[in-house]
Design a protein around this motif. Sequence first.
Motif, short mmCIF file in Angstrom:
data_model
loop_
_atom_site.label_atom_id
_atom_site.label_comp_id
_atom_site.label_asym_id
_atom_site.label_seq_id
_atom_site.Cartn_x
_atom_site.Cartn_y
_atom_site.Cartn_z
N GLU A 58 -5.19 -6.33 10.13
CA GLU A 58 -4.65 -6.78 8.84
C GLU A 58 -3.53 -7.81 9.02
N LEU B 97 -10.24 -3.66 10.50
CA LEU B 97 -9.24 -2.97 9.68
C LEU B 97 -8.84 -1.66 10.32
N SER C 141 1.23 -2.47 8.89
CA SER C 141 1.83 -1.89 7.68
C SER C 141 2.61 -2.93 6.89
N THR D 286 -0.27 -4.12 4.82
CA THR D 286 -0.95 -3.13 3.97
C THR D 286 0.02 -2.33 3.09
N ALA E 72 -0.92 2.61 2.06
CA ALA E 72 -2.28 2.52 2.60
C ALA E 72 -2.58 3.67 3.57
N GLY F 103 3.34 -3.31 0.72
CA GLY F 103 3.06 -4.35 1.70
C GLY F 103 3.32 -5.74 1.18
N ARG G 170 -2.12 -9.82 1.09
CA ARG G 170 -3.29 -9.00 0.75
C ARG G 170 -4.23 -9.75 -0.16
#
Lengths: 377, 80, 338
Positions: free
Chosen positions: A148, A177, A203, A206, A210, A262, A267
């Motif tokens: 990510e 992922l 993190s 995300t 998450a 995040g 995203r």
Amino acid sequence: MSPLDRFCDTELSRKLMGRVAALADEVAERLGRPAVFIEVCGTHTVAISRLGLRSLLAGRVELRSGPGCPVCVTDHQEIDMMVNLARLAGVTLGTFGDMLRVPGSRSSLERERAGGADVRIFYSPLDAVAFAEANPEREVVFLGIGFETTAPVVASTLTRARAKGVKNFSIFSAHKLIPPAIRAVLSDPVLKLDGLILPGHVSAITGRRAFDFIVKEYGLPSVISGFEPMDILIALHELLLQLLRGEARVVNKYTRVVREEGNLDARKRIAECFEEVDVPWRGLGVIPESGLSLRETFRDFDARFKLNIEPAPPTSHYPPGCACKEILRGKLLPPECRLFSNVCTPVHPVGPCMVSSEGACAAYYRFERFSPVGGGI
Amino acid sequence: MCLGIVGKVIKVTAADETAIIDVHGARREISIALLGQVKVGDYVLVHAGFAIEKIDLKEAEQMVKMWEEQLNDVTPGQVL
Amino acid sequence: MKENGRDIVLLAHGDGGALTHELINNLFLCHFESNILKTLTDAAVFSINEGRMAITTDSFVVDPPFFPGGDVGKLAVCGTVNDLAVSGARPVYLTASFILEEGLPLADLESIVQSMAGACGVAGVEIVTGDTKVVEKGHLDKIFINTTGVGYIFPGVDLGYHRIKPGDKVLVNGSLGQHGIAVLCKRYGFDFAGQVMSDCAPLNGIISLLLKEIRGIKIMRDLTRGGLATTAKEIASACGLDIWLDENCIPVDAGVKGAAEMLGLDPLYLANEGKFMVIVTPEEAEKAVAVMQGHELGRDARIIGEVKPGKGNVYLSTSLGGTKLLDLMAGSPLPRIC
């Protein structure tokens, strides 16, 4: 001194180390065995090794390494396709340095380069776009590898390349992922774990939320950690405390970087460019919705379509005796593999965990292969 | 898995969404396309040539201060 | 230098004909001062003194050829001079052999030759014979230089792995990783605002000082490719003893640390071209540090570890009090994202 430097403060770290060790003893006594924690981030693997933490916590806490290195988990099939790309006339293959030595079923990018392929290392995918602009006669394919953290970087690069009208640039996406991989690891009924150290930089994208599924579905204490000595000790301290108190929460201890939701911009970029697909992970098999492939709207930048790359045949190619499958799941430690350090070394890696310098086996090999004979200085 | 380094922003070029960061004196141009507002003096986390998050110095200060207090003043043996 | 109105290296510069002669006379002889070289005979002829001699050879290939703090020419002289110096020799004569890529700007060649001459001046050595070849464009990367050097071993000096004993101290003359970072950063587009430069320098000056003052030197090694970690491991393996290094004592400049972090590299594995490691008796270690600190190339000299009984391993005591193993470098350092 900046507050950031204080996370590396030696005196403070040593004091906290004492606390962690005492707490670990208490937990080990309660459990009747050392607590077993797994980290799922190669940078944590290396940070733990660099600090010599395993030597300091021996017999108190067992620290294992999960599938946290995007290079290690890239499947043979995908490497074979990258190799096929590198062999195409007129193609320059751009990559992060980590990918060069990873073996596919027959070759690696390093070998292809030695055989005349134009394989180049870039620090940033933007540098690869700049190279494409300067060399319009080449088709520059950048390998999209990473979790990510890296996916939005590549997505943003694509958006920029499109805006600038760069026609000779494309991406081969092998992004993966982390949450699906953690599910795959934790679903193993044989695996006995007491807690997770969660990847700080994944993190950052995300967000903490998450990872709530870890507590809901598996009831395990988890902590998001940074990478400085204090960060890692604070994370261990938190996990041990939760164990003592019989709690299980996903706690963010990397609050200077990680937010609850995040990086929303990042995203959004990922969602614009990529869609989730089922992909094979080296050592773990196919994990549902764990990979990112480019959306149809980005076909003109998708090397798979632009260059008509046929999917390589799936391989069950796995070196006999290699325990990477178990090591990636945290079920075995690298020295417990019978190939470790005799057949399989960083110079001649057999399995994925030895390939990357952050792979669990490579980190063990470099830092912790032998227990010392003499004392400290 | 994802190498992130902390850099201090020393110059921002808003037009092309780039900034120059300083890491212990080492400098490089990076993209700030993944962040909203970035100012000179901000600390950012950089991955593969992109700033991916701002560093919250207040949070850092609070956390480290709390630990300093815990570790420097508390009587030995006491657990948090 | 321009010849026939051209400013680049042509294949004819290497064919032994008129252009080769022009190159030798107008470029090499202009910069390399040596009565022996001037004779332009097939071999350099010189007299030798009594005693033991050392000879070493090395080829220099660097991408990019020019980097902050030096270039491939300076490297070619310093590298060979340093190999002689750490062997306990006083370097005297060098050979220089050039393999050039067709199309290399003559101005680049001249500046490389100039910096070789500069380094020879500092080191007090002479280039006494040489060779030039030119290969077609694309057959090599701009310029390769090979240098061979000879020197006299200082009387009474006896260095070797067999002399290393448990208790001996490990010293370095300064901050590590500068050359490796300077080159990598130039290659990958980092700007250092003049902060990180290659440490490329001839070490024969500081080493002769050390050999004169300190009797108890067991071995010296320059810390080139693979850095401190790789060299320490080579020494430990060769003598079958363990070497313990203390992370807190190992000097690394902030700029190097920052750039190494950005590229995901460990300074202990980065190349140096002006740093060397000394193993010395514990009694003379402090004095050796003082002698090194008295020379400009040893201002940051310090004790970084010691030799212990063992099996040929290298351990690093970490700042946290843990230990980790150092090993030979596996593969050249590449910028990583993970």
